[in-house]
Design a protein around this motif. Sequence first.
Motif, short mmCIF file in Angstrom:
data_model
loop_
_atom_site.label_atom_id
_atom_site.label_comp_id
_atom_site.label_asym_id
_atom_site.label_seq_id
_atom_site.Cartn_x
_atom_site.Cartn_y
_atom_site.Cartn_z
N TYR A 13 105.85 96.07 97.76
CA TYR A 13 105.35 96.72 96.55
C TYR A 13 103.88 96.36 96.44
CZ TYR A 13 109.71 98.21 94.24
OH TYR A 13 110.88 98.84 93.90
N ASP A 14 103.04 97.34 96.33
CA ASP A 14 101.59 97.11 96.18
C ASP A 14 101.06 96.12 97.24
OD1 ASP A 14 101.85 98.73 93.92
OD2 ASP A 14 102.27 97.00 92.64
N ILE A 18 108.26 92.09 99.58
CA ILE A 18 109.33 91.72 98.63
C ILE A 18 110.60 91.35 99.41
CG2 ILE A 18 110.75 92.55 96.70
CD1 ILE A 18 107.85 92.40 95.91
N ARG A 37 115.44 83.78 91.79
CA ARG A 37 114.64 83.68 90.57
C ARG A 37 114.20 85.07 90.11
NH1 ARG A 37 110.92 78.35 91.52
NH2 ARG A 37 109.92 79.07 89.63
N ASN A 38 113.76 85.14 88.85
CA ASN A 38 113.25 86.41 88.31
C ASN A 38 112.16 86.96 89.23
OD1 ASN A 38 113.75 84.86 85.26
ND2 ASN A 38 114.58 86.88 85.64
N GLY A 39 112.28 88.24 89.54
CA GLY A 39 111.25 88.89 90.35
C GLY A 39 111.37 88.64 91.84
N SER A 40 112.48 88.01 92.27
CA SER A 40 112.60 87.70 93.71
C SER A 40 112.99 88.93 94.55
CB SER A 40 113.60 86.56 93.93
OG SER A 40 114.86 86.90 93.39
N GLY A 41 113.50 89.98 93.90
CA GLY A 41 113.78 91.21 94.66
C GLY A 41 115.25 91.61 94.72
N LYS A 42 116.09 90.99 93.89
CA LYS A 42 117.54 91.26 93.95
C LYS A 42 117.85 92.73 93.59
CE LYS A 42 118.26 88.12 90.87
NZ LYS A 42 116.85 87.79 90.56
N SER A 43 117.30 93.19 92.45
CA SER A 43 117.58 94.58 92.03
C SER A 43 117.02 95.55 93.05
CB SER A 43 116.92 94.89 90.68
OG SER A 43 117.45 94.07 89.69
N THR A 44 115.83 95.23 93.58
CA THR A 44 115.23 96.12 94.58
C THR A 44 116.15 96.25 95.78
OG1 THR A 44 113.05 95.40 93.84
CG2 THR A 44 113.15 96.48 95.98
N GLN A 82 120.93 97.56 86.02
CA GLN A 82 120.76 96.56 84.95
C GLN A 82 120.86 97.21 83.57
OE1 GLN A 82 117.17 94.05 84.98
NE2 GLN A 82 117.88 93.24 86.92
N GLU A 150 123.65 92.48 87.36
CA GLU A 150 123.79 91.78 86.07
C GLU A 150 124.95 92.28 85.21
OE1 GLU A 150 120.14 90.95 84.07
OE2 GLU A 150 119.24 90.12 85.87
N HIS A 181 122.14 86.26 86.59
CA HIS A 181 121.60 84.92 86.35
C HIS A 181 122.65 83.96 85.81
CE1 HIS A 181 117.57 85.69 87.61
NE2 HIS A 181 117.58 86.83 86.93
N1 ATP Z 1 108.42 100.14 91.03
C1 ATP Z 1 107.78 98.98 91.24
N2 ATP Z 1 106.44 98.97 91.50
C2 ATP Z 1 105.80 97.81 91.75
N3 ATP Z 1 106.40 96.60 91.75
C3 ATP Z 1 107.72 96.56 91.48
C4 ATP Z 1 108.47 97.74 91.22
N4 ATP Z 1 109.76 97.39 90.99
C5 ATP Z 1 109.81 96.05 91.10
N5 ATP Z 1 108.60 95.55 91.39
C6 ATP Z 1 108.26 94.14 91.62
O1 ATP Z 1 109.05 93.68 92.70
C7 ATP Z 1 109.49 92.34 92.45
C8 ATP Z 1 111.01 92.29 92.54
O2 ATP Z 1 111.57 92.98 91.42
P1 ATP Z 1 113.15 93.02 91.17
O3 ATP Z 1 113.38 93.80 89.92
O4 ATP Z 1 113.80 93.49 92.40
O5 ATP Z 1 113.45 91.47 90.96
P2 ATP Z 1 114.80 90.76 90.49
O6 ATP Z 1 115.07 89.66 91.45
O7 ATP Z 1 115.89 91.77 90.31
O8 ATP Z 1 114.35 90.16 89.10
P3 ATP Z 1 115.17 89.81 87.75
O9 ATP Z 1 116.11 88.68 88.11
O10 ATP Z 1 114.11 89.38 86.81
O11 ATP Z 1 115.89 91.06 87.31
C9 ATP Z 1 108.92 91.93 91.09
O12 ATP Z 1 107.74 91.19 91.31
C10 ATP Z 1 108.61 93.27 90.43
O13 ATP Z 1 107.50 93.16 89.56
#
Ligand code: ATP
Length: 224
Positions: A13-14, A18, A37-44, A82, A150, A181
């Motif tokens: 991403y950018d 990830i 952890r938050n933002g680690s990329g699980k949802s992605t 989510q 979640e 979480h």
């Molecule tokens: N569409 C997007 N454009 C740019 N960055 C993104 C996009 N979607 C997610 N990210 C970034 O990618 C990273 C992973 O996001 P993701 O939602 O997969 O994390 P997560 O592990 O599910 O977090 P959480 O536990 O907080 O839900 C984060 O830093 C987020 O800001």
Amino acid sequence: MKNLHVDSIRKYYDGKLILSDIFLSCRKGEIVGLIGRNGSGKSTLLKIIFGIESAENRFVRVDYKVLKSFRNSKKFINYLPQENFLPSEIKVQTIIKLFLPEKRRIQLLRNVFIEPLLGKKFNVLSGGEKRILEILLLLNSEADFVLLDEPFNGVGPIIKDLIIQIINDEKAHKGFIITDHDYENVMKVTDRIFFLKNACLKEIKDKEELVQHGYLTKTIYNNK
Ligand SMILES: Nc1ncnc2c1ncn2[C@@H]1O[C@H](COP(=O)(O)OP(=O)(O)OP(=O)(O)O)[C@@H](O)[C@H]1O
């Protein structure tokens, strides 16, 4: 035995990496946990597996069928996002008819938890009622694998136990990948657990490893 095979997932991403060459598998009858952890990329990762998020590299197959896009995936894989995904202005009984083929509706329409909600619109349900309905719809769908993002978020202990019970009841017929979480309930319900850190997945065996990976502090670990 059906097997979901996920391989070589790479996502930026950018310009930031990830997910780096992620490998993950799940058999029918198995529950796999994903913690990070938050933002680690699980949802992605879940969105990429389901096919609704693009990736620089992606290989997903169920048995020998390669699932190149969401169009191929949706028959085999279902996904709980989510955020609530059901239409807010439609009554529960209509939602069930819209989402499930006739032969799969009966059990849900008679479910002790769902029956009293049938005449209500989705937007008046409580947070826990919404989550249970969404999960039950996915579990009654024909897909062999269900990705749950979640499922325990915002629901009380009784509903959490109910969700665990529903997942365990369906385990014989489906494979699950769950991220949440509420790591204690994730650890309780899953057969294998993976930790996502620095774009890589690593299998973990116990809660102590969550301290080593910086997900829990020693204080939180010792007080539990
Ligand atoms: N569409 C997007 N454009 C740019 N960055 C993104 C996009 N979607 C997610 N990210 C970034 O990618 C990273 C992973 O996001 P993701 O939602 O997969 O994390 P997560 O592990 O599910 O977090 P959480 O536990 O907080 O839900 C984060 O830093 C987020 O800001």
